[in-house]
Write a protein that holds these residues in place. Structure first.
Motif, PDB file in Angstrom:
ATOM      1  N   HIS A   1     -64.681  55.717 -13.308  1.00 49.16           N
ATOM      2  CA  HIS A   1     -63.627  55.522 -12.818  1.00 49.16           C
ATOM      3  C   HIS A   1     -63.702  55.177 -11.359  1.00 49.16           C
ATOM      4  O   HIS A   1     -62.800  54.321 -10.755  1.00 49.16           O
ATOM      5  CB  HIS A   1     -62.808  56.703 -13.379  1.00 49.16           C
ATOM      6  N   ASP A   2     -64.464  55.575 -10.580  1.00 42.11           N
ATOM      7  CA  ASP A   2     -64.232  55.798  -8.903  1.00 42.11           C
ATOM      8  C   ASP A   2     -64.037  54.056  -8.806  1.00 42.11           C
ATOM      9  O   ASP A   2     -63.829  53.826  -7.530  1.00 42.11           O
ATOM     10  CB  ASP A   2     -65.474  56.457  -7.882  1.00 42.11           C
ATOM     11  N   ALA A   3     -65.157  53.374  -9.969  1.00 45.06           N
ATOM     12  CA  ALA A   3     -65.595  52.326  -9.328  1.00 45.06           C
ATOM     13  C   ALA A   3     -64.705  51.058  -9.792  1.00 45.06           C
ATOM     14  O   ALA A   3     -64.839  49.587  -8.919  1.00 45.06           O
ATOM     15  CB  ALA A   3     -67.519  51.790  -9.700  1.00 45.06           C
ATOM     16  N   ARG A   4     -63.595  51.039 -10.423  1.00 49.08           N
ATOM     17  CA  ARG A   4     -63.245  50.900 -11.597  1.00 49.08           C
ATOM     18  C   ARG A   4     -61.848  50.895 -11.342  1.00 49.08           C
ATOM     19  O   ARG A   4     -61.001  50.886 -10.445  1.00 49.08           O
ATOM     20  CB  ARG A   4     -63.186  50.293 -12.185  1.00 49.08           C
ATOM     21  N   GLY A   5     -61.739  52.386 -12.053  1.00 52.65           N
ATOM     22  CA  GLY A   5     -59.933  52.512 -11.895  1.00 52.65           C
ATOM     23  C   GLY A   5     -59.281  52.787  -9.957  1.00 52.65           C
ATOM     24  O   GLY A   5     -57.939  52.850  -9.964  1.00 52.65           O
TER      25      GLY A   5
ATOM     26  N   GLU B   1     -68.660  59.464   7.208  1.00 55.44           N
ATOM     27  CA  GLU B   1     -67.854  58.155   5.953  1.00 55.44           C
ATOM     28  C   GLU B   1     -67.610  58.815   4.608  1.00 55.44           C
ATOM     29  O   GLU B   1     -66.766  58.869   3.822  1.00 55.44           O
ATOM     30  CB  GLU B   1     -67.431  57.281   6.237  1.00 55.44           C
ATOM     31  N   THR B   2     -68.604  59.092   3.971  1.00 61.17           N
ATOM     32  CA  THR B   2     -68.815  59.158   2.723  1.00 61.17           C
ATOM     33  C   THR B   2     -68.392  60.436   1.956  1.00 61.17           C
ATOM     34  O   THR B   2     -66.726  60.949   1.684  1.00 61.17           O
ATOM     35  CB  THR B   2     -70.320  59.130   1.883  1.00 61.17           C
ATOM     36  N   LEU B   3     -68.799  61.716   3.343  1.00 68.19           N
ATOM     37  CA  LEU B   3     -67.773  62.939   2.470  1.00 68.19           C
ATOM     38  C   LEU B   3     -66.997  62.882   3.454  1.00 68.19           C
ATOM     39  O   LEU B   3     -66.187  63.567   2.373  1.00 68.19           O
ATOM     40  CB  LEU B   3     -69.132  64.356   3.295  1.00 68.19           C
TER      41      LEU B   3
ATOM     42  N   PHE C   1     -61.427  62.986  -4.951  1.00 64.98           N
ATOM     43  CA  PHE C   1     -61.453  63.964  -6.006  1.00 64.98           C
ATOM     44  C   PHE C   1     -60.075  63.999  -6.549  1.00 64.98           C
ATOM     45  O   PHE C   1     -59.905  64.398  -7.530  1.00 64.98           O
ATOM     46  CB  PHE C   1     -62.447  65.500  -5.308  1.00 64.98           C
ATOM     47  N   GLU C   2     -58.626  64.118  -6.025  1.00 61.54           N
ATOM     48  CA  GLU C   2     -57.497  63.897  -6.318  1.00 61.54           C
ATOM     49  C   GLU C   2     -57.196  63.776  -7.108  1.00 61.54           C
ATOM     50  O   GLU C   2     -57.393  63.498  -8.500  1.00 61.54           O
ATOM     51  CB  GLU C   2     -56.608  63.617  -5.137  1.00 61.54           C
ATOM     52  N   TRP C   3     -57.695  62.028  -7.231  1.00 57.23           N
ATOM     53  CA  TRP C   3     -57.997  61.057  -8.366  1.00 57.23           C
ATOM     54  C   TRP C   3     -58.542  61.017  -9.510  1.00 57.23           C
ATOM     55  O   TRP C   3     -58.255  61.628 -10.504  1.00 57.23           O
ATOM     56  CB  TRP C   3     -57.994  59.796  -7.992  1.00 57.23           C
ATOM     57  N   ALA C   4     -59.954  62.057  -9.209  1.00 55.72           N
ATOM     58  CA  ALA C   4     -60.983  62.379 -10.493  1.00 55.72           C
ATOM     59  C   ALA C   4     -59.548  63.192 -11.254  1.00 55.72           C
ATOM     60  O   ALA C   4     -59.692  63.394 -12.002  1.00 55.72           O
ATOM     61  CB  ALA C   4     -61.837  62.332  -9.986  1.00 55.72           C
ATOM     62  N   LEU C   5     -59.153  64.150 -10.619  1.00 58.63           N
ATOM     63  CA  LEU C   5     -58.725  65.111 -10.974  1.00 58.63           C
ATOM     64  C   LEU C   5     -56.795  64.617 -11.984  1.00 58.63           C
ATOM     65  O   LEU C   5     -56.949  65.252 -12.963  1.00 58.63           O
ATOM     66  CB  LEU C   5     -57.991  66.349 -10.410  1.00 58.63           C
TER      67      LEU C   5
ATOM     68  N   ALA D   1     -67.596  66.926 -17.126  1.00 58.74           N
ATOM     69  CA  ALA D   1     -67.245  66.057 -15.595  1.00 58.74           C
ATOM     70  C   ALA D   1     -68.445  65.814 -15.347  1.00 58.74           C
ATOM     71  O   ALA D   1     -69.045  67.124 -14.605  1.00 58.74           O
ATOM     72  CB  ALA D   1     -66.502  66.087 -14.948  1.00 58.74           C
ATOM     73  N   GLU D   2     -69.234  64.277 -14.814  1.00 58.15           N
ATOM     74  CA  GLU D   2     -70.593  64.073 -14.565  1.00 58.15           C
ATOM     75  C   GLU D   2     -70.092  63.263 -12.615  1.00 58.15           C
ATOM     76  O   GLU D   2     -69.289  62.152 -13.127  1.00 58.15           O
ATOM     77  CB  GLU D   2     -71.259  64.124 -14.697  1.00 58.15           C
ATOM     78  N   GLY D   3     -70.671  63.449 -12.012  1.00 53.91           N
ATOM     79  CA  GLY D   3     -69.993  62.833 -10.958  1.00 53.91           C
ATOM     80  C   GLY D   3     -70.371  62.778  -9.502  1.00 53.91           C
ATOM     81  O   GLY D   3     -69.751  64.380  -8.615  1.00 53.91           O
ATOM     82  N   TRP D   4     -71.087  62.019  -8.857  1.00 56.79           N
ATOM     83  CA  TRP D   4     -71.577  63.395  -7.033  1.00 56.79           C
ATOM     84  C   TRP D   4     -70.348  63.129  -5.912  1.00 56.79           C
ATOM     85  O   TRP D   4     -70.674  64.085  -5.613  1.00 56.79           O
ATOM     86  CB  TRP D   4     -72.539  61.794  -5.836  1.00 56.79           C
ATOM     87  N   GLY D   5     -69.197  62.562  -6.965  1.00 58.03           N
ATOM     88  CA  GLY D   5     -68.218  62.801  -6.031  1.00 58.03           C
ATOM     89  C   GLY D   5     -67.301  64.205  -6.408  1.00 58.03           C
ATOM     90  O   GLY D   5     -66.172  64.341  -5.542  1.00 58.03           O
ATOM     91  N   LEU D   6     -68.017  64.953  -7.202  1.00 65.11           N
ATOM     92  CA  LEU D   6     -67.253  66.446  -8.179  1.00 65.11           C
ATOM     93  C   LEU D   6     -68.234  67.117  -6.650  1.00 65.11           C
ATOM     94  O   LEU D   6     -68.759  68.657  -7.523  1.00 65.11           O
ATOM     95  CB  LEU D   6     -67.402  66.344  -9.223  1.00 65.11           C
ATOM     96  N   ARG D   7     -67.662  67.914  -6.186  1.00 67.83           N
ATOM     97  CA  ARG D   7     -68.371  68.534  -4.652  1.00 67.83           C
ATOM     98  C   ARG D   7     -67.799  69.942  -4.588  1.00 67.83           C
ATOM     99  O   ARG D   7     -66.886  70.237  -5.527  1.00 67.83           O
ATOM    100  CB  ARG D   7     -68.186  68.147  -3.422  1.00 67.83           C
ATOM    101  N   PRO D   8     -68.698  70.888  -4.533  1.00 72.46           N
ATOM    102  CA  PRO D   8     -69.402  71.720  -4.957  1.00 72.46           C
ATOM    103  C   PRO D   8     -67.748  72.561  -4.262  1.00 72.46           C
ATOM    104  O   PRO D   8     -67.076  73.176  -4.733  1.00 72.46           O
ATOM    105  CB  PRO D   8     -70.627  72.553  -4.537  1.00 72.46           C
ATOM    106  N   GLU D   9     -67.375  72.546  -2.984  1.00 71.85           N
ATOM    107  CA  GLU D   9     -66.830  72.562  -1.821  1.00 71.85           C
ATOM    108  C   GLU D   9     -64.804  72.495  -2.579  1.00 71.85           C
ATOM    109  O   GLU D   9     -64.311  73.045  -2.208  1.00 71.85           O
ATOM    110  CB  GLU D   9     -67.008  72.209  -0.372  1.00 71.85           C
ATOM    111  N   LEU D  10     -65.077  71.332  -3.352  1.00 71.83           N
ATOM    112  CA  LEU D  10     -63.870  71.149  -4.308  1.00 71.83           C
ATOM    113  C   LEU D  10     -63.558  71.560  -4.978  1.00 71.83           C
ATOM    114  O   LEU D  10     -62.271  71.379  -5.608  1.00 71.83           O
ATOM    115  CB  LEU D  10     -63.759  69.492  -4.152  1.00 71.83           C
ATOM    116  N   VAL D  11     -64.505  71.587  -6.063  1.00 71.55           N
ATOM    117  CA  VAL D  11     -64.551  72.724  -7.721  1.00 71.55           C
ATOM    118  C   VAL D  11     -64.072  73.571  -7.604  1.00 71.55           C
ATOM    119  O   VAL D  11     -63.532  74.448  -8.227  1.00 71.55           O
ATOM    120  CB  VAL D  11     -66.046  71.632  -8.296  1.00 71.55           C
TER     121      VAL D  11
END
Length: 208
Positions: A30-34, A70-72, A79-83, A97-107
């Motif tokens: 989803h991150d690379a496309r939508g 910059e990535t962090l 993350f809001e877009w993933a939600l 749900a899996e992916g490197w952008g689903l960060r511990p501090e955000l989840v």
């Protein structure tokens, strides 16, 4: 499921989805496309150029430390877009749900138990093995003047981002699984399934 690149998160999620009848959400897809259109719109809203940055500036002329920072910095918005994506899923089954952008501090703030999350990271040896065996890891796929340096920068960035995920997970009491390649994907999936045991339905019998 979060963690580092090339740890096998997508493979494990697919195995668990098939075994337990889950609905899988793959963040990278989803991150690379939508999400790309949303990134462009956000740049315009902020008064920035809608065009993607110059590939050399992104991959060659920027240090891995700057790339990681910059990535962090961008993960919270993404993350809001993933939600948003997850809210649009209508399923009678649990969602993994899996992916490197689903960060511990955000989840962590939106789950009721740290056991609802796991962080998977590859050891250095397994990362090197993935580089040898997975064609998609071999090079930076953008038109850059120095592919070797771009690849080196990307790999170091990924390592730094993965280390940050581990620090964050341990601070929040979220389990970290180091994938070293001594166990196959099915065995790693079994470890993750055991961790998620209280939230999984009975396994499906595909031979019935």
């Amino acid at each position: 499921m979060s963690g580092g690149q090339w740890a096998g998160k997508s493979t494990v999620a697919r195995l668990l989805a098939h075994r337990y009848g889950l609905t899988a959400y793959h963040y990278d897809h989803h991150d690379a496309r939508g999400h790309n259109d949303r990134r462009i719109a956000r740049r315009v809203k902020l008064g920035q150029s809608p065009a993607d940055p110059d590939p050399d500036q992104t991959w060659v002329n920027t240090t891995p430390q700057e790339m990681a920072a910059e990535t962090l910095e961008g993960f919270p918005v993404r993350f809001e877009w993933a939600l948003d994506d997850l809210r649009c899923l209508v399923s009678g089954r649990p969602v993994i749900a899996e992916g490197w952008g689903l960060r511990p501090e955000l989840v962590a703030p939106i789950i009721d138990s740290p056991r609802r999350m796991v962080v998977m990271v590859p050891t250095q040896a397994f990362r090197e093995r993935q580089l040898r065996e997975l064609p998609r890891t071999a090079t930076v796929s953008h038109g850059v003047s120095d592919p070797e340096r771009a690849q080196s920068n990307r790999l170091e960035r990924d390592r730094l981002v993965a280390e940050d995920a581990v620090r964050s997970a341990r601070r929040l009491g979220i389990r970290v699984i180091e994938v070293d390649g001594t166990q196959d994907a099915a065995a790693v999936a079994a470890i993750v399934a055991d961790h998620f045991g209280p939230y999984l339905p009975p396994p499906e019998d595909h031979n019935a």
